[in-house]
Design a protein around this motif. Structure first.
Motif, PDB file in Angstrom:
ATOM      1  N   PRO A 126      19.769  19.756  56.338  1.00 16.38           N
ATOM      2  CA  PRO A 126      19.724  20.421  55.029  1.00 16.38           C
ATOM      3  C   PRO A 126      21.031  21.116  54.647  1.00 16.38           C
ATOM      4  CG  PRO A 126      18.386  21.601  56.643  1.00 16.38           C
ATOM      5  CD  PRO A 126      18.771  20.304  57.270  1.00 16.38           C
ATOM      6  N   GLU A 127      21.811  21.577  55.616  1.00 15.52           N
ATOM      7  CA  GLU A 127      23.050  22.276  55.275  1.00 15.52           C
ATOM      8  C   GLU A 127      24.070  21.343  54.628  1.00 15.52           C
ATOM      9  OE1 GLU A 127      23.138  25.983  58.427  1.00 15.52           O
ATOM     10  OE2 GLU A 127      24.244  24.147  58.923  1.00 15.52           O
ATOM     11  N   SER A 128      24.130  20.106  55.094  1.00 14.59           N
ATOM     12  CA  SER A 128      25.065  19.137  54.516  1.00 14.59           C
ATOM     13  C   SER A 128      24.398  18.218  53.506  1.00 14.59           C
ATOM     14  CB  SER A 128      25.702  18.297  55.623  1.00 14.59           C
ATOM     15  OG  SER A 128      24.702  17.586  56.352  1.00 14.59           O
ATOM     16  N   ARG A 129      23.071  18.340  53.354  1.00 11.10           N
ATOM     17  CA  ARG A 129      22.290  17.490  52.454  1.00 11.10           C
ATOM     18  C   ARG A 129      22.483  16.020  52.800  1.00 11.10           C
ATOM     19  NH1 ARG A 129      18.440  20.307  50.968  1.00 11.10           N
ATOM     20  NH2 ARG A 129      17.983  18.880  49.248  1.00 11.10           N
ATOM     21  N   THR A 237      13.671  11.580  50.350  1.00  3.79           N
ATOM     22  CA  THR A 237      15.118  11.764  50.525  1.00  3.79           C
ATOM     23  C   THR A 237      15.808  12.235  49.251  1.00  3.79           C
ATOM     24  OG1 THR A 237      15.487   9.426  50.027  1.00  3.79           O
ATOM     25  CG2 THR A 237      15.211  10.028  52.350  1.00  3.79           C
ATOM     26  N   GLY A 239      17.781  14.220  46.717  1.00  9.27           N
ATOM     27  CA  GLY A 239      18.725  15.303  46.916  1.00  9.27           C
ATOM     28  C   GLY A 239      19.553  15.176  48.177  1.00  9.27           C
ATOM     29  N   TYR A 240      19.316  14.120  48.965  1.00  9.61           N
ATOM     30  CA  TYR A 240      20.061  13.885  50.203  1.00  9.61           C
ATOM     31  C   TYR A 240      20.894  12.608  50.090  1.00  9.61           C
ATOM     32  CZ  TYR A 240      17.580  17.453  52.913  1.00  9.61           C
ATOM     33  OH  TYR A 240      17.093  18.637  53.387  1.00  9.61           O
TER      34      TYR A 240
END
Length: 358
Positions: A126-129, A237, A239-240
């Protein structure tokens, strides 16, 4: 196994069930056939019979492996090393027929959620998406049985029950797996008495010292985990940025490598070309994996790059050792990274035995 990979926060992942999903990503495990209960104690998959009073190493490992594949559960899994490293993860595991699925949420280190459905793995950062999608054939289950184990395991390890204990509120048999040589670690395993599920594991060095310990601190067996719900989460997925890593099957022989001196008990189980983070030549990175039926060793080989590779080291994190080595032949230099949950002399034996064939 390995439930941490490349270690620390992910180590709780690799030792799951126990010791699964090692992020270094090894290759190839099949489901072992469960040991049938005695006819007068037939039991359902959720209410297994007590183990016979005496079983050999193969029978114990079959029972443990089958339990890790047949039971649905939710639990908190904690991994600690002798040097003080501690990591934990929350695990949801579900079985539907021959379908396996897990969700593993790292509770320490960088935020990370990993989903596995059979051999397909999706890791959300989540920090780097970023969401990393890959296929892993070897999921580092403990015991890491490659199909139904054969009698050769009994030539490498012996097993004996050393007592009973309670872990996370469950009665467990304590089983000692003792290696017959110095090329592999020993194990002390707490096996839930009714099902055989591994609920605690200690990895032992040659003097019997604990180098790593993993255990459920809380466990709910036969939990109402829904595969459909986990599948939806794995597919979400939005937003990633999805990064896909695919393995290309090959052979060591066709890539020009051989192990001129085999390492006792270890057999080659897979060979792939794979992309490695930071590699200048990802298409030339080779992963050659060996196993003795419990312990695994992966050899990563790539062309030597003086700007990136300089220091030859042996590193350890708990029971996992990493050796790096520059290899030279008449046609050039290569860089070896050997990784495994084995003593360092085992990795050295692999490094010494590697040779180019062309």
């Amino acid at each position: 196994m390995t439930f941490m990979s490349p270690r620390s926060a992910c180590r709780a992942v690799c030792v799951l069930a126990v010791l699964f999903l090692w992020q270094a990503a090894f290759a190839q495990t099949r489901v072992a056939s469960p040991v049938a209960p005695p006819a007068d104690k037939a039991a359902s998959p959720t209410q297994s019979a007590d183990p016979p009073p005496s079983m050999g190493v193969v029978e114990w490992l079959q029972r443990m492996h089958a339990a890790s594949r047949q039971r649905s559960y939710i639990g908190t899994f904690v991994v600690s090393a002798a040097v003080g490293n501690l990591s934990s993860a929350r695990i949801w595991h579900v079985c539907e027929g021959d379908q396996q699925m897990e969700r593993i949420e790292a509770l320490s280190g960088a935020p990370r959620t990993t989903f596995r459905r059979n051999d397909r793995v999706m890791t959300f950062l989540p920090e780097s998406r970023v969401a990393r999608s890959e296929r892993r054939e070897n999921l580092e289950l403990f015991p890491n049985l490659l199909g139904a184990p054969d009698s050769t395991l009994a030539d490498l390890y012996s097993a004996r029950v050393t007592g009973r204990d309670r872990v996370a509120g469950f009665d467990a048999d304590v089983v000692q797996l003792v290696p017959r040589d110095s090329l592999r670690f020993g194990y002390r395993v707490w096996s839930e008495r009714r099902s055989g599920l591994v609920v605690k594991l200690q990895t032992l060095d040659g003097e019997g010292n604990v180098v790593e310990q993993s255990a459920f601190s809380e466990l709910q067996l036969d939990a109402p985990v829904k595969m459909h719900a986990l599948s939806q989460m794995m597919a979400s997925t939005a937003g990633y940025k999805v990064e896909k890593s695919e393995l290309q099957r090959t052979t060591a022989q066709s890539e020009g490598w051989t192990l001129k001196t085999p390492v006792a008990g270890f057999k080659p189980i897979s060979c792939y070309r794979r992309a490695m983070g930071g590699s200048a030549n990802p298409e030339n990175t080779l992963q050659w994996t060996f196993s003795d039926g419990l312990a695994s060793v992966s050899l990563f080989l790539e062309p030597y790059d003086a700007q990136r590779r300089s220091q030859e080291v042996v590193l350890t994190l708990g029971a996992t050792y990493t050796l790096t080595r520059r290899l030279s032949d008449k046609d050039g230099d290569w860089w070896l990274t050997a990784v495994g949950e084995v003593p360092p002399q085992t990795l050295e034996a692999f490094a010494q035995g590697l040779a180019r064939t062309r």
